[in-house]
Design a protein around this motif. Structure first.
Motif, PDB file in Angstrom:
ATOM      1  N   UNK A  55       0.829  -1.204   0.000  1.00  0.00           N
ATOM      2  CA  UNK A  55       0.000   0.000   0.000  1.00  0.00           C
ATOM      3  C   UNK A  55       0.867   1.259   0.000  1.00  0.00           C
ATOM      4  N   UNK A  56       1.900   1.262   0.838  1.00  0.00           N
ATOM      5  CA  UNK A  56       2.751   2.443   0.933  1.00  0.00           C
ATOM      6  C   UNK A  56       3.558   2.649  -0.345  1.00  0.00           C
ATOM      7  N   UNK A  57       3.931   1.563  -0.992  1.00  0.00           N
ATOM      8  CA  UNK A  57       4.650   1.675  -2.258  1.00  0.00           C
ATOM      9  C   UNK A  57       3.837   2.482  -3.268  1.00  0.00           C
ATOM     10  N   UNK A  58       2.541   2.178  -3.340  1.00  0.00           N
ATOM     11  CA  UNK A  58       1.675   2.908  -4.265  1.00  0.00           C
ATOM     12  C   UNK A  58       1.457   4.346  -3.805  1.00  0.00           C
ATOM     13  N   UNK A  59       1.314   4.544  -2.483  1.00  0.00           N
ATOM     14  CA  UNK A  59       1.184   5.905  -1.956  1.00  0.00           C
ATOM     15  C   UNK A  59       2.398   6.745  -2.344  1.00  0.00           C
ATOM     16  N   UNK A 125      -5.795  -5.708   8.614  1.00  0.00           N
ATOM     17  CA  UNK A 125      -4.818  -6.578   9.270  1.00  0.00           C
ATOM     18  C   UNK A 125      -4.299  -7.674   8.345  1.00  0.00           C
ATOM     19  N   UNK A 126      -4.881  -7.822   7.159  1.00  0.00           N
ATOM     20  CA  UNK A 126      -4.477  -8.903   6.262  1.00  0.00           C
ATOM     21  C   UNK A 126      -3.334  -8.469   5.342  1.00  0.00           C
ATOM     22  N   UNK A 127      -2.665  -9.477   4.779  1.00  0.00           N
ATOM     23  CA  UNK A 127      -1.593  -9.257   3.793  1.00  0.00           C
ATOM     24  C   UNK A 127      -0.454  -8.406   4.331  1.00  0.00           C
ATOM     25  N   UNK A 128      -0.152  -8.568   5.607  1.00  0.00           N
ATOM     26  CA  UNK A 128       0.957  -7.825   6.202  1.00  0.00           C
ATOM     27  C   UNK A 128       2.188  -8.734   6.237  1.00  0.00           C
ATOM     28  N   UNK A 129       3.361  -8.115   6.162  1.00  0.00           N
ATOM     29  CA  UNK A 129       4.603  -8.876   6.121  1.00  0.00           C
ATOM     30  C   UNK A 129       5.274  -9.002   7.481  1.00  0.00           C
TER      31      UNK A 129
END
Length: 272
Positions: A55-59, A125-129
């Motif tokens: 998400x942050x990459x796209x932001x 909370x999903x798809x977190x590394x």
């Protein structure tokens, strides 16, 4: 001034996590003008947030930034290069750090011990590394003591400020806050300091703006740290936390307006 470190939710972004809304949901260009002022002055802007990396990459791409900090300081990306700041915990054999933490039972321990006070912050909370993202209302210091007593002293719970989402199970809480369960070495402050080291910035050349206790930790790395006004509205105890920190300032503006205030005030003072 060479770099601005800025939080997203509750800071740069307004109501509904919108770049073009103020704290009340009215249309506002204050956040964009803050970014424009940095661009014109040659100031790098680095997002530091609890959001997940994808998400942050796209932001960051949408805003034109080449570096960003994600999952409450768990990871740092600079010019496309990822560095984990998780104290030796790294993805291995296809297993994420998030899964490694889950396999140890720490998230289950917290959910069992704090019913009606803590739940997963669905659906974010999903798809977190790395981090396990919760919402609720608990004493983070009490939680850390519980973790240590149960063999998880290499983990900690990060208070990342208030949120609006809650389930019926949390209806009785006076407020709801977001919490990240992360490796103890991971923090926004450490990630900011590492980025400064990579770029060769001194503390006097950098400022940070945020709205939570975790954001406030960056005050130890930068020359000046700014709290947006809404931070104290949501958490009055921050006034006690900033005592003895002469480099912490409180903006009159909320959200993006506070970021704009921090940027233009700093630029004007340093030009003078």
């Amino acid at each position: 001034m060479r770099c601005l470190y800025v939080d997203l939710d509750g800071t740069l972004l307004g109501r509904g996590a919108s770049l073009l809304s103020d704290a009340d949901g009215n249309f506002s260009t204050a956040a964009v003008r803050a970014l424009e002022a940095c661009h014109r002055a040659g100031v790098e802007v680095v997002i530091y947030t609890g959001r997940r990396e994808t998400q942050v990459r796209e932001d960051a791409r949408l805003l034109g930034h080449s570096a960003y900090i994600f999952e409450a300081g768990s990871g740092l990306v600079v010019d496309g290069e990822l560095e984990w700041l998780t104290g030796g915990l790294e993805p291995r054999d296809g297993i994420t750090i998030h899964q490694q933490i889950e396999d140890r039972g720490a998230p289950a321990l917290l959910l069992e011990r704090f019913p009606g006070q803590l739940e997963y912050h669905a659906p974010w909370h999903v798809d977190r590394e790395v981090s396990h993202l919760f919402r609720g209302l608990v004493d983070a210091f009490e939680v850390d003591a519980l973790l240590s007593a149960n063999g998880h002293d290499d983990l900690r719970l990060v208070d990342n400020g208030t949120v609006h989402s809650r389930s019926d199970a949390l209806a009785g809480l006076e407020q709801v806050r977001a919490y990240h369960l992360v490796p103890r070495s991971a923090s926004k402050a450490a990630a900011v300091a590492r980025h400064m080291q990579i770029r060769g910035y001194t503390s006097e050349e950098c400022i940070a703006v945020g709205d939570s206790r975790e954001d406030l930790g960056a005050a130890a790395a930068v020359g000046t740290f700014w709290l947006v006004a809404n931070a104290l509205e949501k958490d009055p105890t921050l006034r006690e936390a900033i005592k003895g920190r002469p480099n912490v300032r409180i903006a009159e503006g909320r959200n993006g307006e506070g970021v704009y205030e921090a940027v233009v005030t700093t630029l004007a003072q340093r030009r003078g």
